[in-house]
Design an enzyme around this catalytic site. Structure first.
Site, PDB file in Angstrom:
ATOM      1  N   ASP A  13      44.940  37.654  37.427  1.00 33.53           N
ATOM      2  CA  ASP A  13      44.758  39.055  36.999  1.00 33.53           C
ATOM      3  C   ASP A  13      43.956  39.893  37.994  1.00 33.53           C
ATOM      4  O   ASP A  13      43.235  40.815  37.609  1.00 33.53           O
ATOM      5  CB  ASP A  13      44.088  39.119  35.608  1.00 33.53           C
ATOM      6  N   HIS A  41      51.894  40.842  35.147  1.00 32.10           N
ATOM      7  CA  HIS A  41      51.628  41.634  36.352  1.00 32.10           C
ATOM      8  C   HIS A  41      51.848  43.106  36.015  1.00 32.10           C
ATOM      9  O   HIS A  41      52.977  43.532  35.775  1.00 32.10           O
ATOM     10  CB  HIS A  41      52.546  41.183  37.498  1.00 32.10           C
TER      11      HIS A  41
HETATM   12  P1  GDP Z   1      47.894  40.564  38.101  1.00 25.60           P
HETATM   13  O1  GDP Z   1      48.230  39.570  37.060  1.00 25.60           O
HETATM   14  O2  GDP Z   1      47.157  39.968  39.251  1.00 25.60           O
HETATM   15  O3  GDP Z   1      49.077  41.381  38.554  1.00 25.60           O
HETATM   16  O4  GDP Z   1      46.875  41.606  37.421  1.00 25.60           O
HETATM   17  P2  GDP Z   1      46.984  42.204  35.930  1.00 25.60           P
HETATM   18  O5  GDP Z   1      48.050  43.219  35.882  1.00 25.60           O
HETATM   19  O6  GDP Z   1      47.015  41.115  34.925  1.00 25.60           O
HETATM   20  O7  GDP Z   1      45.550  42.855  35.764  1.00 25.60           O
HETATM   21  C1  GDP Z   1      45.112  43.891  36.581  1.00 25.60           C
HETATM   22  C2  GDP Z   1      44.799  45.103  35.702  1.00 25.60           C
HETATM   23  O8  GDP Z   1      43.982  46.010  36.410  1.00 25.60           O
HETATM   24  C3  GDP Z   1      46.027  45.913  35.308  1.00 25.60           C
HETATM   25  O9  GDP Z   1      45.800  46.499  34.059  1.00 25.60           O
HETATM   26  C4  GDP Z   1      46.113  46.974  36.394  1.00 25.60           C
HETATM   27  O10 GDP Z   1      46.786  48.160  35.985  1.00 25.60           O
HETATM   28  C5  GDP Z   1      44.645  47.255  36.588  1.00 25.60           C
HETATM   29  N1  GDP Z   1      44.283  47.676  37.955  1.00 25.60           N
HETATM   30  C6  GDP Z   1      44.722  47.183  39.141  1.00 25.60           C
HETATM   31  N2  GDP Z   1      44.057  47.750  40.167  1.00 25.60           N
HETATM   32  C7  GDP Z   1      43.178  48.628  39.613  1.00 25.60           C
HETATM   33  C8  GDP Z   1      42.171  49.473  40.156  1.00 25.60           C
HETATM   34  O11 GDP Z   1      41.960  49.578  41.366  1.00 25.60           O
HETATM   35  N3  GDP Z   1      41.431  50.196  39.267  1.00 25.60           N
HETATM   36  C9  GDP Z   1      41.624  50.114  37.929  1.00 25.60           C
HETATM   37  N4  GDP Z   1      40.834  50.843  37.132  1.00 25.60           N
HETATM   38  N5  GDP Z   1      42.561  49.318  37.368  1.00 25.60           N
HETATM   39  C10 GDP Z   1      43.319  48.582  38.214  1.00 25.60           C
HETATM   40  P1  IMO Z   2      48.678  36.301  36.215  1.00 27.32           P
HETATM   41  O1  IMO Z   2      49.843  35.952  37.094  1.00 27.32           O
HETATM   42  C1  IMO Z   2      45.290  34.830  33.934  1.00 27.32           C
HETATM   43  C2  IMO Z   2      45.623  30.754  32.360  1.00 27.32           C
HETATM   44  C3  IMO Z   2      45.622  30.510  30.868  1.00 27.32           C
HETATM   45  C4  IMO Z   2      45.069  29.099  30.817  1.00 27.32           C
HETATM   46  C5  IMO Z   2      45.634  28.436  32.067  1.00 27.32           C
HETATM   47  C6  IMO Z   2      46.883  27.609  31.823  1.00 27.32           C
HETATM   48  O2  IMO Z   2      48.907  37.491  35.370  1.00 27.32           O
HETATM   49  O3  IMO Z   2      47.419  36.332  37.005  1.00 27.32           O
HETATM   50  P2  IMO Z   2      49.405  28.167  31.223  1.00 27.32           P
HETATM   51  O4  IMO Z   2      49.999  29.048  30.175  1.00 27.32           O
HETATM   52  O5  IMO Z   2      49.737  28.584  32.625  1.00 27.32           O
HETATM   53  O6  IMO Z   2      49.649  26.706  30.984  1.00 27.32           O
HETATM   54  O7  IMO Z   2      47.804  28.355  31.047  1.00 27.32           O
HETATM   55  O8  IMO Z   2      45.926  29.504  32.959  1.00 27.32           O
HETATM   56  N1  IMO Z   2      46.662  31.708  32.825  1.00 27.32           N
HETATM   57  C7  IMO Z   2      46.400  32.934  33.291  1.00 27.32           C
HETATM   58  N2  IMO Z   2      45.233  33.611  33.370  1.00 27.32           N
HETATM   59  N3  IMO Z   2      46.417  35.371  34.442  1.00 27.32           N
HETATM   60  C8  IMO Z   2      47.587  34.688  34.431  1.00 27.32           C
HETATM   61  O9  IMO Z   2      48.656  35.098  35.116  1.00 27.32           O
HETATM   62  C9  IMO Z   2      47.624  33.431  33.778  1.00 27.32           C
HETATM   63  N4  IMO Z   2      48.588  32.496  33.565  1.00 27.32           N
HETATM   64  C10 IMO Z   2      47.977  31.454  32.989  1.00 27.32           C
HETATM   65  O10 IMO Z   2      44.784  31.449  30.209  1.00 27.32           O
HETATM   66  O11 IMO Z   2      43.671  29.095  30.922  1.00 27.32           O
HETATM   67 MG    MG Z   3      47.916  39.220  35.049  1.00 30.58          MG
END
Ligand code: GDP
Ligand code: IMO
Ligand code: MG
Length: 424
Positions: A13, A41
């Site tokens: 994340d 994502h």
């Molecule tokens: P990923 O799984 O690595 O793609 O990340 P996620 O989407 O799960 O989590 C990132 C969160 O932060 C999302 O809600 C994005 O919209 C938000 N986000 C990403 N970059 C920024 C930033 O620079 N500022 C803020 N405020 N939010 C951001």
């Molecule tokens: P992105 O791509 C954050 C965590 C789960 C759990 C462990 C194993 O959005 O960064 P799984 O379902 O893969 O067997 O769970 O990994 N987990 C994540 N945490 N972001 C993710 O994906 C995750 N995908 C799995 O919370 O601890």
């Molecule tokens: Mg994510």
């Protein structure tokens, strides 16, 4: 020209999806190389706000080929739902391809994920996304998995589904579950083959052509190094390898194919699920990070555990991935803090250590913080490095020094134009 791997440098994340969406403006191909729909994502662009789970984050550009690589596990129903949502929002998904070797998440994988997780004690909970990821990769390694290409070969599919069902019935019976209805599974598979069949191909040809033509290829990772099967906080990990070294393997490229590995790192730390998390803040500061940062899982909606940036883990990420640069996201979330901490080392049983210890020791590792002044000024509307407050620039430079590799860009909002280039 280059092949770039974009990977998470923390516990997931970090903002990989938005970074890939942004980098895709210069790409020809985007490949998701591991994981399944456990990913969430988030992408915010002129088309709207999207939470992608399985579809590569290059999908918003119709000229970019998007590939779900052989290293991934695909839940066909979930993918169809995601595609329908994208199409409803006006996104052209015609350029999405699935490698025939990718494994399929079957109904029993979801059941087993839930059963296994429910059987773990509070401390042992992995907190999986319950998307069947672990059991699907287990079957892959045990050589009883069902692959995407099997959907296109009904006789082979029948044999493999029957054999897999026979095997899993033993365990499911033990847990009081009904026997797998093979005919119902096959009927569902037939519908999935009908809906997805045209996208299931041998993607190596496309990739070779792209490479030979000098195309720019992005390899999109899921999760982050701290939950990598080898290098993460085992057993609180996912069942694949989110690190950049696996990116060519899961995509079908050779060992030397990756020109650059880019790490995405949040300006602080978050983790969803179980396991040690040394900088976790279980106080009002952690709550503040969560509410300002909107730290709730994109897939499960669970509140993310929050804490200060962990530079020990970040250095580890740099080395385990071979990162050449970092993109630092969510700097704006720190706008209101008078002081900001970064863990530059841990204290373990009274001794200072500056390396990531084994999972068991991480439970006892206490962060050793360096405190940096906050900037207490809004940065969300800032669009150049020079316009950032001096203390914000100093924070970025301090993180860069601790990480040991350049931070090429910082972001101050989720939108495409909120990514600022950091001067060298
Ligand atoms: P990923 O799984 O690595 O793609 O990340 P996620 O989407 O799960 O989590 C990132 C969160 O932060 C999302 O809600 C994005 O919209 C938000 N986000 C990403 N970059 C920024 C930033 O620079 N500022 C803020 N405020 N939010 C951001
Ligand atoms: P992105 O791509 C954050 C965590 C789960 C759990 C462990 C194993 O959005 O960064 P799984 O379902 O893969 O067997 O769970 O990994 N987990 C994540 N945490 N972001 C993710 O994906 C995750 N995908 C799995 O919370 O601890
Ligand atoms: Mg994510």
């Amino acid at each position: 020209m280059p092949v770039l791997a974009v990977v998470g440098a923390q516990w997931g994340d970090e903002g990989k999806g938005r970074v890939v969406d942004w980098l895709a403006r210069r790409a020809d191909v985007v490949v998701r190389f591991q994981g399944g729909d456990n990913a969430g994502h988030t992408v915010v662009n002129e088309h709207g706000l999207f939470k992608l789970h399985m579809v590569p984050s290059g999908i918003f550009r119709p000229e970019v080929s998007c590939i779900i690589g052989a290293g991934c596990v695909v839940h066909p129903q979930a993918l169809l739902g995601e595609l329908a949502e994208l199409q409803a929002q006006g996104i052209d998904t015609g350029n999405l391809w699935i490698d025939e070797r990718a494994h399929l998440v079957m109904p029993w994988h979801l059941l087993l994920d839930g059963i296994e997780e429910s059987g773990r004690s509070a401390r042992d909970q992995i907190g999986t996304t319950r998307r069947g990821i672990g059991p699907c990769y287990t079957d892959k390694a045990a050589r009883r998995g069902i692959r995407a290409g099997d959907l296109l070969r009904p006789e082979l599919l029948r044999a493999r589904v029957t054999a897999a069902a026979r095997w899993h019935d033993i365990m499911l019976r033990h847990f009081g579950q009904p026997e797998i209805d093979v005919e119902a599974v096959l009927a569902r598979c037939a519908a999935e083959a009908e809906a997805l069949g045209g996208r299931i191909v041998d993607t190596t040809l496309r990739l070779e052509q792209a490479q030979d033509g000098g195309a720019t290829i992005l390899l999109e990772g899921q999760l982050g190094v701290m939950r990598d099967l080898e290098w993460g906080i085992y057993p609180f990990v996912t069942s694949s390898s989110p690190t950049a070294a696996y990116a060519p393997a899961g995509s079908g490229l050779g060992a030397g194919a990756v020109d650059e590995a880019i790490g995405v790192v949040k300006a602080y730390s978050t983790s969803v699920g179980g396991g040690p998390f040394p900088t976790e803040l279980l106080d009002a500061t952690g709550e503040r990070l969560r509410s300002i940062g909107g730290e709730f899982g994109a897939t499960t909606g669970r509140p993310r555990r929050c804490g200060w940036l962990d530079a020990v883990a970040l250095r580890y990420a740099v080395r385990r991935n071979g990162l050449s640069s970092l993109v630092l996201t969510k700097l704006d979330v720190l706008d209101d803090f008078a002081e900001i901490a970064v863990a530059e080392a841990y204290s373990l049983d009274g001794a200072r250590i500056d390396r990531v210890p084994t999972t068991d020791d991480q439970w006892r590792a206490e962060p050793v913080y360096e405190w940096l002044p906050g900037w207490q000024a809004p940065t969300k509307a800032v669009r150049t490095w020079d316009a950032l407050p001096a203390a914000a620039q100093a924070y970025v430079r301090a993180v860069e020094a601790m990480a040991g590799v350049p931070i090429s860009h910082v972001s101050v909002g989720p939108e495409r134009d909120a990514i600022l280039e950091v001067p060298r």
